[in-house]
Write a protein that holds these residues in place. Structure first.
Motif, PDB file in Angstrom:
ATOM      1  N   THR B 261      -8.302  17.325  -2.251  1.00  0.00           N
ATOM      2  CA  THR B 261      -8.195  16.187  -1.797  1.00  0.00           C
ATOM      3  C   THR B 261      -9.493  14.785  -1.233  1.00  0.00           C
ATOM      4  O   THR B 261     -10.225  15.282  -0.793  1.00  0.00           O
TER       5      THR B 261
ATOM      6  N   MET D 221      -3.339  14.237  -9.760  1.00  0.00           N
ATOM      7  CA  MET D 221      -4.249  14.282  -8.705  1.00  0.00           C
ATOM      8  C   MET D 221      -5.899  14.516  -9.263  1.00  0.00           C
ATOM      9  O   MET D 221      -6.781  13.247  -9.425  1.00  0.00           O
ATOM     10  N   ASP D 233      -2.214  10.518  -6.882  1.00  0.00           N
ATOM     11  CA  ASP D 233      -1.041  10.794  -5.766  1.00  0.00           C
ATOM     12  C   ASP D 233      -0.128   9.652  -5.222  1.00  0.00           C
ATOM     13  O   ASP D 233       0.459   8.961  -5.354  1.00  0.00           O
ATOM     14  N   TRP D 234       0.928  10.025  -4.599  1.00  0.00           N
ATOM     15  CA  TRP D 234       2.474   9.744  -4.972  1.00  0.00           C
ATOM     16  C   TRP D 234       1.789   8.393  -3.702  1.00  0.00           C
ATOM     17  O   TRP D 234       2.684   7.375  -3.731  1.00  0.00           O
ATOM     18  N   VAL D 252       7.737  11.249 -11.240  1.00  0.00           N
ATOM     19  CA  VAL D 252       6.520  12.740 -11.032  1.00  0.00           C
ATOM     20  C   VAL D 252       6.472  13.479 -11.517  1.00  0.00           C
ATOM     21  O   VAL D 252       7.859  14.087 -12.131  1.00  0.00           O
ATOM     22  N   HIS D 257      -0.438  17.779  -8.467  1.00  0.00           N
ATOM     23  CA  HIS D 257      -0.150  17.821  -7.239  1.00  0.00           C
ATOM     24  C   HIS D 257      -1.608  18.738  -6.638  1.00  0.00           C
ATOM     25  O   HIS D 257      -2.297  19.538  -7.687  1.00  0.00           O
ATOM     26  N   THR D 261       0.563  21.365  -2.125  1.00  0.00           N
ATOM     27  CA  THR D 261       1.465  20.620  -1.536  1.00  0.00           C
ATOM     28  C   THR D 261       3.358  20.688  -1.641  1.00  0.00           C
ATOM     29  O   THR D 261       3.453  21.734  -2.919  1.00  0.00           O
ATOM     30  N   ILE D 263       6.553  20.109  -3.223  1.00  0.00           N
ATOM     31  CA  ILE D 263       6.293  18.476  -3.900  1.00  0.00           C
ATOM     32  C   ILE D 263       7.729  17.696  -3.321  1.00  0.00           C
ATOM     33  O   ILE D 263       8.484  16.628  -3.388  1.00  0.00           O
ATOM     34  N   ILE D 266       7.692  15.403  -1.308  1.00  0.00           N
ATOM     35  CA  ILE D 266       8.314  13.888  -1.646  1.00  0.00           C
ATOM     36  C   ILE D 266       9.056  13.232  -2.324  1.00  0.00           C
ATOM     37  O   ILE D 266       8.764  11.748  -2.924  1.00  0.00           O
TER      38      ILE D 266
END
Lengths: 430, 430, 430, 430
Positions: B261, D221, D233-234, D252, D257, D261, D263, D266
């Motif tokens: 990240t 990402m 990202d979201w 999505v 990602h 993650t 998902i 999310i």
């Protein structure tokens, strides 16, 4: 001797059996079209066994907290009782993997008898050199087998030799060595010298190995060391195993790898180099989460068994891996999680048996990727629950293990019998 | 009042000062060529402060083990004493961030006075709803603010309101809320309902916030929950903060993110949306490793400060983040680690001040990537140690903090004064 | 023969030299306090060399797009010219690593002379079996050395033997073998059989190796294969190298590892087992990003050199790794990036030389983690730019390479000389 | 109008139908015990549709190479033909998601008619501002909607407005915006200013949106930018969608990602905040691998559909996500992969329908984690292949799509009809 009344199991199974037989027949007919004999597969399911870790029968915790449940086992004898419950329900966990000094007793023959009374045997002894025990002369704070201090290394070596001795008394045939040795700071440890010390110490243990024993090295990427770990991956593990000799092999814990790692390929490499010693099964999403086997990534577990069944199919030499669960149960009843996990691992094994290997090899040779991938998916997509349930039924275990367990009210019955130590706290370590 | 004798500091500083002055002058001359006034930068270094977490003064541990050191503080009063040592050596840690109920006392005015006597003040109160306390009526085993049980949620809400009250008595102005709420199994928790319960509970806390307080929400990807966490990332955090109101902001712990990240960009986003509440500084390689700040990824830490200094430079509205350390020290003396970490964070801040922002903006507008990147590296490559040391010297702190600390033999002197509880074990939780 | 007019370099250096001398003296004085002779270190900087990859001189791209720049080299002769520029500016890149068939020419002696005229030599030949060439009889679509088809394997083997032959004509002494062989679907490839085919093919290449050559195997976690790769990590790489023989070693590309991997420990392991062949230097955040060396994680690069310098210091046997850059430049002028990267790698080397190894070993033996970590940081925090610049100055290279390069207007002068092929598109492959 | 002769489908289906009926009946009986009507589920399967991306019908590639197959479509008309094949076999892909300018034609009504003749319609228009087109006045090298140059931004805005216009002519109702904008070097881009430019540009597009259209923002990402990406990202995606207005939502792509993650969480968050616009389905192990949907992580795909079906079940407001495949096929026939993937997505949907939601909610409220987890696994473990096959059969599609496709020899028949451009190369971009 049993822990769950046969009558309860019988009564529950009666409720389920009729539909099980229907489903089993339907699946059998379907499999027969592919030339698969459901009876042979069911036999394989009946023969499948995976060891339960003694420590898994208690509620686990994180460094933040531990939330114990009621009626938890307080010593190895009570843990054996819970392992008996797990086997009576699952029908596929007839052995226990102990952990020392946690499971040390004065009289191992008494412990062996206690387990034998439930039809349980002992496998894969685990040593513990990642904690200091009360009154310990020297510390493992800075490592055990690779510690810079000879006294700490010697203590760790001796402990492993003791573990072998305990295991011999219990009838086990292998020693699993996992060390948390490593460092938290760049520079703290000299990588090469630490590994050299590890190898020298491991040589001492290897020398103490009985002729019919194996020694399994368990690698782990991180935790409790957060910058470097001495046996951090399968590369270091296999090099150490090759250095030590033919009785030393590598053990794979599914949660001990870097993100995105293709674990099934590591399994294949270890098979190829005759160094696959065994598994600690569990599941994980982030790190060594020690979650229930197959609860998050059932297809990955299947792909691992695809390699194992393939090696069996090819009659690969020196292939005889040990299967153990290794999980920490924080929000469930450990017995329920261990029963479920054992069956999930068994499920992967059975599905892998359904792969048509000759067809698969043909697709592989022809680079027909979609058909090769489809052959694995075809096997995975079968609902093999009837096979697993029938295998349990035929062995006197539970068709529906969780329902039967709850009907037996085992945990509730243990609460008064096993009162919690009022001094035991649930505080974690931060 | 002091914990480290001024004479020791003075004596040590005398040995270092001559070379410090030489290096300071050389650096000053070099910076002046770029139009940078070393005195202004040194003033900024003197003004820089970062809070010490009370819990960081004790040896931490992992779920596997804890290896305590000698002379560890046994209560918040002794922790304050160690925080005093840290500030006396570093000159940049004049505040303490407490954690309740760990630091709960009967008389907060006594505690406040105790700290004030060492020139220390109190900031950012941390609540703890991830552990059950002895005798607690209901459990946090299945969550706190998002628990399905109203009684557990109410307990967690009340605890946070209590924390505010304690903090008010100590003179703090913000509450940091981190919860471990989440799940270990797919299906265990209904994602939306859990988040709705979290928001409803947080609203109750927000309502109890004094007019001049802020509430900071700390996100974390995983641990202690290993499948899902309610506030798992900055997305959930900022949405919750926006829902709650202007006094609620997000807090960034560097170790709480997915692998790879870009944390500095998250910092920039939070600044842009007026929602950067503060930081828990530490470093990590794998997960929430809580290692010493800047010990592994000093350039990432610098890039974060590049964003912070840039926001200052642009006079970004509502920009006033709180800086705290949050580390677990397993193989070092916590005082040594906290002193080192505070200075490492300060180092990043000072280097970020050396970036020529107008030049950088010019490169950015012109898409001159190599020059833009080079401008950051130019600032990072300066050896600013003389500035940091001079700032410490001028504030009466130590030019060489670790050498001075060891010369003072503080830890050794604490061993007899703070005998270890013989019942305290080093066993971890697995 | 030169590509950048000496007068331009001289003129630029004149503007910088006075301050350089000042800074160099100040640093020398500072280092002398630690018993370090800046002249010895500067000599080491002058001796340091890292190879430039011929392919790095053109603008790279992603599978989505390529945005070419002006005046790009269109063939290996023009690439050599740009490599000359890089060396004239950096003073530390006197060799070129070629890639075949991209750099194949009819008359290698002409090419060798062309490079020699600029003082450049040839090292580490790279083979390419991940692309099909126009008119190629069989395809690498399903792999090269591990292809199920013998014809494809034979083609790949022969190409590698050809590469050795080309390299011999150029004076190189090693062959770097990276294959993209792997699979995109579970089941597509039989892991063991694929690796066996790889080993059998590699044996054929190894047999063709001249007595004084080495063969370097480059592992990579993924891309272009996205489920499995035959040489996926250092474990498979070192096992293959051990299988093939003493002239075969492993090559480390920094971007080819799983997230969070401790690369410096892998380097240490390869050194310990006499199997470190060399490096492809670059930096990355997510995958094989091929970014400029040290641009994101300078401390990691330093820690790698800490291992390399340590091995030198310990006079580790069979330790002679090859250093090459391997980067893709998408948003910068490749010459500027390669000059910068070469110097960044050199910077890590020089900083690693400043570590007091005896002190470090002492801290390691004493488990004084904070001092050990601090010793590395102490070396890293030195601003060694004056040493690097002085080394360049003394070799006739540029004190400020980018400024000098831009002053020389080299790229602009190439635009009309090297007109872009109007048919060349910038479209990527999705 | 058809591309695969009905007679071939009919003949193949005849061979399969008898056993299908047997399996369907057995499954129906089994489901009925749980109160599930297999006919209702089969109706749901018949109604399920997922769009095919026009670009997915050609062989993809990596930056290293592209290995084209025979008979590939050379333009959008031929791609439509292949989409027809996919729908005729799968019965669940009645729409095409186009990509501009790749699919730009002079006469969109002709294209619309061409598709309609095969029963295909158009959905979700994708814009492309990550590549420069031949003759393009300004470049996207340094970004499109967030470029520092107004001319580049304006070009990108206009292109998106053009895409809307093309889409209107085709009958589509949404625009998917993915930009590769970002940076490769720290400092290259000012994070906040880049995002502000992005938002300002996106506002212009949003203004041009017809009343009944939606705009979907796709986060990613990394790649093609390797240090930072504007919509990474979201979190950034939903903030942008909230900024732009109610017709803007987040899309999505499963491969976009960070490692590890969650998902599905999310997805739950986007549903909760009324911002789930749609999906790009695929699978991945390392990055944006664009592998066949469900080929690696079928349980993750199921868990995502568990959230989608749950939202339907709860009649969540503003919930109407668009489903599209987005894959790159490098080693398979794209038609075979797209058919397989569409069915895999459908499989997850059907399995999610089998979850007993009331039972699940009960377990969740009671924190009965093992039963909650087990309820999901129970649904997942059903072999729903008979439902999917019966749905296809009833719609005139193929019971066994791959077998039928190969029997029809479609690809072979295209080879002479669609000769490959001899100038088209398979070279990748490094």
């Amino acid at each position: 001797m049993r822990r769950i009344d046969s009558a309860v199991v019988h009564e529950q199974n009666e409720q389920e059996f009729k539909f099980l037989q229907t489903d089993f027949n339907a699946l059998g007919e379907k499999l027969s079209r592919d030339g698969i004999d459901i009876e042979a597969i069911t036999k394989a399911a009946e023969a499948f066994q995976i060891a339960v870790p003694s420590w898994g029968t208690g509620t686990g915790g994180t460094r933040f907290a531990r939330f114990p449940g009621q009626g938890e086992p307080r010593n190895i004898f009570e843990k054996v009782e819970d392992c008996a419950v797990i086997n009576e329900l699952s029908g596929c966990t007839d052995s226990i993997s102990p952990h020392f000094p946690w499971d040390k007793v004065d009289d191992f023959s008494e412990l062996k008898q206690h387990a034998a009374a439930f039809g349980l045997k002992w496998v894969s002894v685990n040593s513990n050199t990642f904690q200091d025990q009360p009154g310990q002369a020297v510390s493992y704070k800075y490592g055990s087998l690779s510690n810079t201090e000879k006294a700490s290394r010697d203590l760790a070596i001796q402990h492993n030799l003791d573990c072998i001795s305990y295991g011999q008394q219990l009838g086990a045939k292998s020693l699993t060595v996992w060390v948390g040795d490593g460092s938290n700071h760049p520079g703290q440890q000299h990588f090469q010298r630490a590994f050299e010390r590890y190898l020298a110490s491991a040589e001492q243990i290897y020398k103490g190995l009985p002729a019919d024993w194996e020694m399994h090295l368990e690698h782990k990427m991180f935790e409790p060391a957060f910058y470097s770990t001495v046996i951090q991956d399968w590369g270091s593990s296999i090099l150490a195993a090759m250095h030590l000799g033919p009785k030393c092999k590598s053990l794979v814990d599914l949660g001990h790898h870097a993100p995105n790692t293709n674990i099934e390929m590591i399994v294949a490499r270890l098979i190829q180099f005759k160094k696959l010693g065994g598994f600690h099964f569990n599941d994980s999403k982030y790190g060594d989460d020690d979650l229930d086997s197959g609860s998050l990534q059932p297809y990955q577990q299947f792909l691992i068994f695809n390699e194992l069944v393939d090696a069996e199919h090819r009659k690969e030499a020196e292939f005889n891996p040990a299967y153990m669960l290794d999980q920490s149960h924080n929000v469930t009843d450990p017995i329920e999680s261990l029963v479920t996990s054992a069956i999930e691992v068994q499920r992967s094994y059975i599905k892998a048996l359904l792969v048509n290997r000759d067809a698969l090899y043909g697709y592989q040779e022809a680079n027909d990727a979609i058909m090769a991938s489809g052959e694995l998916k075809r096997a995975f997509n079968f609902d093999v629950a009837p096979i697993l349930a029938m295998a349990r039924y035929r062995k006197g275990a539970a068709i529906n293990p969780l329902k039967t367990y709850r009907a037996a009210k085992y945990r509730q019955s243990m609460a008064p019998v096993r009162p919690r130590d009022p001094k035991a706290t649930g505080s974690g370590i931060i």
